[in-house]
Write an enzyme that holds these catalytic residues in place. Structure first.
Site, PDB file in Angstrom:
ATOM      1  N   GLU A  71       0.300  -1.297   0.148  1.00 49.12           N
ATOM      2  CA  GLU A  71       0.188  -0.184  -0.153  1.00 49.12           C
ATOM      3  C   GLU A  71       0.532   1.516  -0.004  1.00 49.12           C
ATOM      4  O   GLU A  71       0.575   2.694  -0.575  1.00 49.12           O
ATOM      5  CB  GLU A  71      -0.429  -0.305   1.161  1.00 49.12           C
ATOM      6  N   GLU A  78       1.668   6.381  -6.868  1.00 48.84           N
ATOM      7  CA  GLU A  78       0.825   7.535  -7.091  1.00 48.84           C
ATOM      8  C   GLU A  78       0.762   8.615  -7.295  1.00 48.84           C
ATOM      9  O   GLU A  78       0.145   9.191  -7.910  1.00 48.84           O
ATOM     10  CB  GLU A  78      -0.930   6.957  -6.505  1.00 48.84           C
TER      11      GLU A  78
END
Length: 126
Positions: A71, A78
């Site tokens: 994550e 991102e």
């Protein structure tokens, strides 16, 4: 040629400060992390209640660490793509989707590990 700097405890401590800063910001801003943390906490509480073996604890801890790390890497990818390619771009979308898919793979693997470890122990209680 670049010369190597001597070892410095002060710089090592500062690097931990930066790492904890990043983790704090990660926890404050990423909602998917909260879901992973809640599920990890449930696994830890269940593990305590059901008396996991040392080997089972090792596996649970490793899969929790892998999911949380995935994550974190996904978030890094991102943010980097948003910075480098703020406009809509199919290549940027593919990179971000693939990074999210990597998190999904680790989460599915963790769920399978959880089922293998916890379901037999819970069935014994029924």
């Amino acid at each position: 040629m670049k010369t190597h700097e001597p070892f410095s405890f002060k710089k090592r401590i500062r690097s931990f400060k930066y790492a904890f800063n990043g983790l704090w910001r990660f926890f404050k801003t990423e909602h998917n992390l909260w879901i992973h943390c809640v599920l990890a906490l449930i696994a830890i509480v269940l593990g305590c209640l059901l008396g996991l073996s040392k080997m089972e604890w090792l596996v649970v801890i490793i899969v929790i660490g892998v999911v949380l790390s995935a994550e974190a890497f996904n978030t890094c990818i991102e943010k980097m793509i948003d910075y480098l390619a703020p406009e809509q771009d199919e290549r940027a979308k593919y990179i971000k989707d693939l990074a999210a898919g990597a998190v999904l793979i680790t989460a599915i693997a963790a769920a399978i590990v959880g089922f293998i470890i916890f379901i037999p122990k819970l069935l014994v209680l029924i």
